[in-house]
Design a protein around this motif. Structure first.
Motif, PDB file in Angstrom:
ATOM      1  N   MET A   4       1.909  -4.516   6.719  1.00  0.00           N
ATOM      2  CA  MET A   4       1.438  -4.887   5.393  1.00  0.00           C
ATOM      3  C   MET A   4       1.520  -6.388   5.181  1.00  0.00           C
ATOM      4  SD  MET A   4       2.939  -1.850   2.947  1.00  0.00           S
ATOM      5  CE  MET A   4       2.318  -2.664   1.477  1.00  0.00           C
ATOM      6  N   LEU A   5       2.588  -7.019   5.703  1.00  0.00           N
ATOM      7  CA  LEU A   5       2.740  -8.453   5.561  1.00  0.00           C
ATOM      8  C   LEU A   5       1.647  -9.217   6.309  1.00  0.00           C
ATOM      9  CD1 LEU A   5       6.625  -8.832   5.838  1.00  0.00           C
ATOM     10  CD2 LEU A   5       5.214  -8.959   3.773  1.00  0.00           C
ATOM     11  N   THR A   6       1.138  -8.623   7.379  1.00  0.00           N
ATOM     12  CA  THR A   6       0.039  -9.273   8.100  1.00  0.00           C
ATOM     13  C   THR A   6      -1.289  -9.117   7.356  1.00  0.00           C
ATOM     14  OG1 THR A   6      -0.421  -7.291   9.427  1.00  0.00           O
ATOM     15  CG2 THR A   6       1.178  -8.862  10.307  1.00  0.00           C
ATOM     16  N   PHE A   7      -1.436  -8.038   6.579  1.00  0.00           N
ATOM     17  CA  PHE A   7      -2.671  -7.822   5.835  1.00  0.00           C
ATOM     18  C   PHE A   7      -2.751  -8.684   4.580  1.00  0.00           C
ATOM     19  CE2 PHE A   7      -2.131  -3.169   7.306  1.00  0.00           C
ATOM     20  CZ  PHE A   7      -2.621  -3.489   8.566  1.00  0.00           C
ATOM     21  N   LEU A   8      -1.598  -8.888   3.941  1.00  0.00           N
ATOM     22  CA  LEU A   8      -1.585  -9.459   2.597  1.00  0.00           C
ATOM     23  C   LEU A   8      -2.242 -10.841   2.466  1.00  0.00           C
ATOM     24  CD1 LEU A   8       1.831  -8.338   1.101  1.00  0.00           C
ATOM     25  CD2 LEU A   8      -0.460  -7.706   0.341  1.00  0.00           C
ATOM     26  N   PRO A   9      -2.004 -11.793   3.373  1.00  0.00           N
ATOM     27  CA  PRO A   9      -2.630 -13.116   3.186  1.00  0.00           C
ATOM     28  C   PRO A   9      -4.149 -13.050   3.073  1.00  0.00           C
ATOM     29  CG  PRO A   9      -0.898 -13.232   4.838  1.00  0.00           C
ATOM     30  CD  PRO A   9      -1.080 -11.786   4.534  1.00  0.00           C
ATOM     31  N   GLY A  10      -4.783 -12.289   3.963  1.00  0.00           N
ATOM     32  CA  GLY A  10      -6.239 -12.171   3.903  1.00  0.00           C
ATOM     33  C   GLY A  10      -6.708 -11.470   2.640  1.00  0.00           C
ATOM     34  N   ILE A  11      -5.998 -10.414   2.232  1.00  0.00           N
ATOM     35  CA  ILE A  11      -6.387  -9.666   1.036  1.00  0.00           C
ATOM     36  C   ILE A  11      -6.187 -10.508  -0.214  1.00  0.00           C
ATOM     37  CG2 ILE A  11      -5.801  -7.670  -0.386  1.00  0.00           C
ATOM     38  CD1 ILE A  11      -5.260  -6.118   2.169  1.00  0.00           C
ATOM     39  N   LEU A  12      -5.082 -11.257  -0.283  1.00  0.00           N
ATOM     40  CA  LEU A  12      -4.841 -12.109  -1.442  1.00  0.00           C
ATOM     41  C   LEU A  12      -5.859 -13.250  -1.512  1.00  0.00           C
ATOM     42  CD1 LEU A  12      -0.939 -12.307  -1.476  1.00  0.00           C
ATOM     43  CD2 LEU A  12      -2.446 -10.929  -2.930  1.00  0.00           C
ATOM     44  N   ALA A 174      -9.374  -6.052   8.004  1.00  0.00           N
ATOM     45  CA  ALA A 174      -8.028  -5.716   8.463  1.00  0.00           C
ATOM     46  C   ALA A 174      -7.965  -4.284   8.964  1.00  0.00           C
ATOM     47  CB  ALA A 174      -7.026  -5.922   7.331  1.00  0.00           C
ATOM     48  N   ALA A 175      -8.635  -3.369   8.276  1.00  0.00           N
ATOM     49  CA  ALA A 175      -8.622  -1.964   8.684  1.00  0.00           C
ATOM     50  C   ALA A 175      -9.325  -1.773  10.019  1.00  0.00           C
ATOM     51  CB  ALA A 175      -9.287  -1.104   7.616  1.00  0.00           C
ATOM     52  N   SER A 176     -10.417  -2.482  10.241  1.00  0.00           N
ATOM     53  CA  SER A 176     -11.141  -2.367  11.509  1.00  0.00           C
ATOM     54  C   SER A 176     -10.358  -2.984  12.659  1.00  0.00           C
ATOM     55  CB  SER A 176     -12.508  -3.058  11.387  1.00  0.00           C
ATOM     56  OG  SER A 176     -13.277  -2.474  10.369  1.00  0.00           O
ATOM     57  N   ARG A 177      -9.659  -4.066  12.355  1.00  0.00           N
ATOM     58  CA  ARG A 177      -8.913  -4.763  13.408  1.00  0.00           C
ATOM     59  C   ARG A 177      -7.721  -3.941  13.888  1.00  0.00           C
ATOM     60  NH1 ARG A 177      -7.064  -9.273  10.688  1.00  0.00           N
ATOM     61  NH2 ARG A 177      -5.167  -8.086  10.202  1.00  0.00           N
ATOM     62  N   ASP A 178      -6.986  -3.352  12.948  1.00  0.00           N
ATOM     63  CA  ASP A 178      -5.759  -2.636  13.298  1.00  0.00           C
ATOM     64  C   ASP A 178      -5.896  -1.115  13.283  1.00  0.00           C
ATOM     65  OD1 ASP A 178      -4.625  -5.114  13.525  1.00  0.00           O
ATOM     66  OD2 ASP A 178      -3.660  -5.063  11.556  1.00  0.00           O
ATOM     67  N   VAL A 179      -7.118  -0.636  13.014  1.00  0.00           N
ATOM     68  CA  VAL A 179      -7.405   0.811  13.003  1.00  0.00           C
ATOM     69  C   VAL A 179      -6.392   1.548  12.114  1.00  0.00           C
ATOM     70  CG1 VAL A 179      -8.012   2.812  14.410  1.00  0.00           C
ATOM     71  CG2 VAL A 179      -8.126   0.513  15.404  1.00  0.00           C
ATOM     72  N   THR A 180      -6.377   1.177  10.834  1.00  0.00           N
ATOM     73  CA  THR A 180      -5.478   1.806   9.871  1.00  0.00           C
ATOM     74  C   THR A 180      -6.117   1.753   8.490  1.00  0.00           C
ATOM     75  OG1 THR A 180      -3.318   1.673   8.815  1.00  0.00           O
ATOM     76  CG2 THR A 180      -4.274  -0.386   9.567  1.00  0.00           C
ATOM     77  N   LEU A 185      -5.706   1.031   1.148  1.00  0.00           N
ATOM     78  CA  LEU A 185      -4.743   1.469   0.135  1.00  0.00           C
ATOM     79  C   LEU A 185      -4.292   0.290  -0.717  1.00  0.00           C
ATOM     80  CD1 LEU A 185      -2.946   3.696  -1.065  1.00  0.00           C
ATOM     81  CD2 LEU A 185      -1.250   3.159   0.690  1.00  0.00           C
ATOM     82  N   ILE A 186      -4.004  -0.833  -0.069  1.00  0.00           N
ATOM     83  CA  ILE A 186      -3.589  -2.034  -0.803  1.00  0.00           C
ATOM     84  C   ILE A 186      -4.718  -2.504  -1.731  1.00  0.00           C
ATOM     85  CG2 ILE A 186      -2.877  -4.439  -0.580  1.00  0.00           C
ATOM     86  CD1 ILE A 186      -1.632  -3.695   2.126  1.00  0.00           C
ATOM     87  N   VAL A 187      -5.950  -2.497  -1.220  1.00  0.00           N
ATOM     88  CA  VAL A 187      -7.098  -2.906  -2.026  1.00  0.00           C
ATOM     89  C   VAL A 187      -7.256  -1.993  -3.238  1.00  0.00           C
ATOM     90  CG1 VAL A 187      -9.618  -3.066  -2.054  1.00  0.00           C
ATOM     91  CG2 VAL A 187      -8.330  -4.020  -0.133  1.00  0.00           C
ATOM     92  N   GLY A 188      -7.102  -0.683  -3.027  1.00  0.00           N
ATOM     93  CA  GLY A 188      -7.199   0.265  -4.136  1.00  0.00           C
ATOM     94  C   GLY A 188      -6.159   0.011  -5.203  1.00  0.00           C
ATOM     95  N   VAL A 189      -4.935  -0.298  -4.787  1.00  0.00           N
ATOM     96  CA  VAL A 189      -3.862  -0.590  -5.741  1.00  0.00           C
ATOM     97  C   VAL A 189      -4.184  -1.855  -6.536  1.00  0.00           C
ATOM     98  CG1 VAL A 189      -1.442  -1.282  -5.944  1.00  0.00           C
ATOM     99  CG2 VAL A 189      -2.078   0.602  -4.434  1.00  0.00           C
TER     100      VAL A 189
END
Length: 213
Positions: A4-12, A174-180, A185-189
């Protein structure tokens, strides 16, 4: 948690783009909607015809198609826009058309007697509109306006089609890169949080406006 910490910078980072489109749309579409609603009541046929045509086109075609046309289509005829400019322009003219109908309904709900009374009391047309009519219209249209604002929060996800890095696009990458599905879920929240904040602000505004009853 580490993922999650790896996803957050790009999402933010994408969240900043989403909020940018959101706020510039609100700032631009409200005055456009007010002007268009007044144009629909103009005594001049040409102005009414042009404004009604604009509203018909904006409400009758998908926002996604308008984004594509403004970014790709206008560039083909020598009127290029950047991605952000295209998104801002498309959202402003689209939501301005919807808000015009909302404001028109609010204006029509004001009794003609109030206009006549203001004229008798010596108010100018601008004073009548801004000091007497507009405050009442704002109170009347707040619920419908709130629905449009909530829709705007979700519609900002459409800017991915012209390559802008909003939160949905960042989550998709991020989902395509890490297949998750965790980024989704973070975007939905985040979308839920944004709509919740907007809803709370609008409901409090509506309660404060109720003092005019």
């Amino acid at each position: 948690m580490e993922n999650m910490l790896t996803f957050l910078p790009g999402i933010l980072s994408g969240l900043q783009m989403t909020l940018g489109v959101f706020f510039i749309t609100i700032i631009g579409s409200i005055p456009l909607g007010i002007l268009a609603s007044l144009g629909m009541k103009s005594p001049y046929f040409t102005i009414r015809w042009l404004v009604n045509g604009y509203i018909w086109i904006m409400r009758g075609t998908p926002l996604l198609l308008q984004l594509i046309f403004i970014y790709y289509g206008l560039a083909m005829v020598g009127v290029p826009f950047t991605r952000f400019e295209s998104a801002a322009f498309a959202f402003i003219i689209n939501y301005g058309a919807y808000l015009a109908e909302i404001f028109r309904g609010g204006l029509q709900s004001i009794p003609q007697g109030q206009f006549d009374a203001a004229k008798v009391l010596g108010f100018s047309k601008s004073q009548t509109f801004f000091k007497i009519i507009l405050p009442q219209v704002i109170k009347i249209v707040v619920p419908a306006f709130g629905n449009e604002v909530v829709n705007l929060v979700k519609d900002t996800s459409l800017i991915y089609v012209i390559g802008l890095g909003d939160i949905l696009r960042a989550g998709q990458i991020a989902a395509s890169r890490d297949v998750t599905l965790v980024p989704y879920l973070i975007v939905g929240v985040l979308y839920l949080l944004m709509t919740a904040i907007v809803t709370i602000i609008l409901r409090r505004s509506e309660k404060r406006l109720n003092v005019w009853r």
